[in-house]
Design a protein around this motif. Structure first.
Motif: not given
Length: 597
Positions: A531-534, A541-549, A562-568
């Motif tokens: 939905i959020h990637l062009d 590729a990264t998309v923001a989800l509130d305070t995490i990426v 598979v998705v990695g979670l990048r915390l603040p």
């Protein structure tokens, strides 16, 4: 009356030859045969040594047609090039397009000297004529063989093959001038190169921006936008050439500028130029085939084959590996780029220049270039798909793109209507997913026009039309093709900060305490990326989800797996740019601001 009949017969024969070329292209696409080879063979069969017995020796007309055709081909290539897709590979592409062409010519020259019994300058001219790759041949074969190249490899080939022709033309003209005059200097060579590059860039940027202004400000009658743009491209080419700049560089840059800015009638312009470049290539290839004499070819066949083999197996690979050494391409990518250096109409067109100015042994250059092109298309063209798969730089396409309908909306430039037929296995039908930047507008069902609300639920066989920005229209395709079966995630990647993309946002929110938008709870992470990637998702590729990426770590079937979670507080995934990377990024930003894309 006899002369009028001769003109009519010439028109008839010309139309028949072009029609034969068009129809033969269907067979070429079906069996993966190089189209250029088909058109050249048709021209040879129609020539004085073939059953057609048409006597044609008009080199001036051939050069004129070739110049117009090459200008339109380069302009069309620039028009289809998205600057965002090539900005990261500008440096390696430009090195290949200049230093790579020069190195290829230098390495090929000694073989040409001794095999063809030429002087060093003449041998260098042979190398210059066959040094550049042919963009039309490369990407036509990539499409015909159903390949999806890795983004960096595809972008590099696109930028290199589109921009190396101006330098090859310049090098050929300089050597022809040197042979004709009998003397020259390195300083003169450098001054001419700088002048052609600067003037070509200036005419391309200014001309491209003026065409954009003209398209958007002048109220042209319906249907004249496309001819206006094509004619403007030839005006830019002619003015740059008259000013002793590189007309070919000018039209390529003008195409990039026009293609990357919002303009009226963009789709009709692209469709018109697509047909115009096809016709231009067919006419050019047939004329070049008419100039070939099979009997004369036999005299230089063996030396020409030696030159072709050295070019394909030594000169091009050496130039590619040396030029790409500073840019961190792996050996598989370098090997594929080296093997994809197909020679096409550009080489034969350049070989007609010595014939035009009347150099001694002029037909030798033409015959050698012709043999090199034939061998390149046969050896490299038919093995392109095999090389891509063996070197793991491309995947075979498992699906055909949906038939996309694009309609311009008069009065504005930011949105257009994009239509698709709904398939039962498409991502849209099964999951109801569309990007956030698109908006369903109308549905056609059983010859009736309905609003999306009236048409609910959408059924297979319906036609859905969405509002979307013109530059993002192609990115909608992945929502309307059949979904491939998804592979299971790699269990070795699932750690504390790695999760399967099939987890829902609600599950992630419950663990990490992030806030979700309304109606997002049931979306999977893969859905959220779509939905959020062009564009189609890629690894990293990264998309923001509130305070995490969210970071895409694995792709399967065109979707995030598979998705990695990048915390603040997590800095592990933040890339640290080297000084060289910072400079490259800054240069790309400056170039983007200059051309206005």
């Amino acid at each position: 009356m006899t002369s009028l009949d001769a003109v009519s017969i010439a028109i008839l024969l010309g139309a028949v030859l072009v029609m034969a070329g068009i129809l033969s292209s269907l067979l070429a696409l079906r069996f993966g045969a190089p189209l250029l080879l088909v058109f050249l063979v048709i021209g040879m069969l129609a020539g004085d040594s073939g059953p057609g017995h048409i006597e044609f020796q008009d080199v001036r007309t051939t050069y004129l047609v070739g110049s117009v055709a090459l200008a339109l081909i380069l302009f069309d290539g620039g028009l289809r090039t998205r600057f965002q897709s090539i900005r990261t590979v500008l440096a390696p592409s430009m090195v290949l397009a200049t230093v790579g062409v020069l190195m290829t010519a230098f390495i090929t020259a000694p073989v040409a000297k001794y095999a063809l019994d030429l002087g060093w300058t003449e041998a260098m001219l042979v190398g210059a004529v066959i040094a550049s790759t042919d963009a039309a041949a490369v990407f036509l074969l990539v499409h015909a063989q159903g390949l999806r190249l890795r983004p960096r490899v595809g972008a590099t080939l696109e930028a290199e093959s589109g921009s190396n022709d101006p330098f090859a033309v310049f090098l050929t003209l300089m050597l022809v001038e040197l042979i004709s005059a009998g003397h020259g200097s390195f300083t003169h060579f450098v001054i001419e190169l700088v002048r052609e590059a600067v003037l070509g860039t200036l005419f391309g940027i200014v001309g491209g921006r003026l065409v954009v202004i003209g398209l958007n400000k002048v109220a042209l009658p319906q249907g004249l936008h496309a001819p206006f743009v094509a004619t403007a491209a030839l005006v830019i080419f002619g003015m740059a050439q008259i000013a002793h700049g590189s007309g070919f560089l000018a039209v390529y840059l003008a195409g990039i500028i026009i293609g990357n800015r919002p303009t009226r009638a963009h789709n009709s312009v692209v469709a018109f130029l697509d047909a115009a470049t096809w016709l231009a290539q067919i006419v050019m290839f047939v004329l070049l085939g008419l100039l070939v004499s099979p009997h004369r070819l036999l005299d230089s066949l063996v030396p020409a084959i030696a030159v072709a083999l050295v070019l394909m197996l030594i000169a091009r690979p050496a130039a590619v590996f040396l030029c790409l050494y500073p840019f961190r391409f792996n050996w598989r990518e370098k090997a594929f780029i080296a093997w994809t250096g197909l020679r096409g109409a550009v080489a034969i067109f350049l070989a007609s220049i010595p014939m035009l100015v009347g150099l001694s042994k002029a037909y030798l250059y033409f015959d050698v270039a012709f043999v090199v092109v034939i061998i390149s298309l046969l050896a490299q063209g038919w093995t392109l798909g095999v090389a891509a798969r063996k070197l793991h730089v491309a995947l075979p396409r498992t699906d055909r793109g949906p038939r996309r309908i694009e309609l311009d909306l008069p009065g504005q430039l930011e949105q257009q209507l994009v239509g698709y037929a709904i398939r039962s296995k498409s991502l849209y039908f099964r999951r109801g997913l569309i990007p956030s930047w698109s908006k369903p507008t109308l549905v056609i069902r059983n010859q009736q026009i309905l609003s999306p609300a009236e048409a609910e639920p959408i059924a297979p066989g319906d036609y859905l039309y969405l509002l979307a920005p013109p530059e993002k229209a192609e990115s909608l395709d992945r929502f309307f093709v059949d979904m491939p079966p998804s592979a299971a995630p790699d269990p070795h990647l699932l750690g504390d900060f790695m999760v399967s993309a099939e987890h829902t946002l609600d599950e992630v929110a419950g663990i990490y305490g992030v806030k979700l938008g309304e109606g997002e709870e049931r979306l999977t992470l893969a859905d959220y990326f779509d939905i959020h990637l062009d564009n189609a998702p890629k690894e990293g590729a990264t998309v923001a989800l509130d305070t995490i990426v969210l970071v895409a770590r694995s792709i399967s079937g065109g979707r995030v797996n598979v998705v990695g979670l990048r915390l603040p507080e997590d800095e592990e995934d933040v890339p640290v740019l080297t000084r060289k990377q910072q400079v490259k990024r800054k240069l790309a930003d400056v170039w983007s601001s200059v051309v206005g894309v």
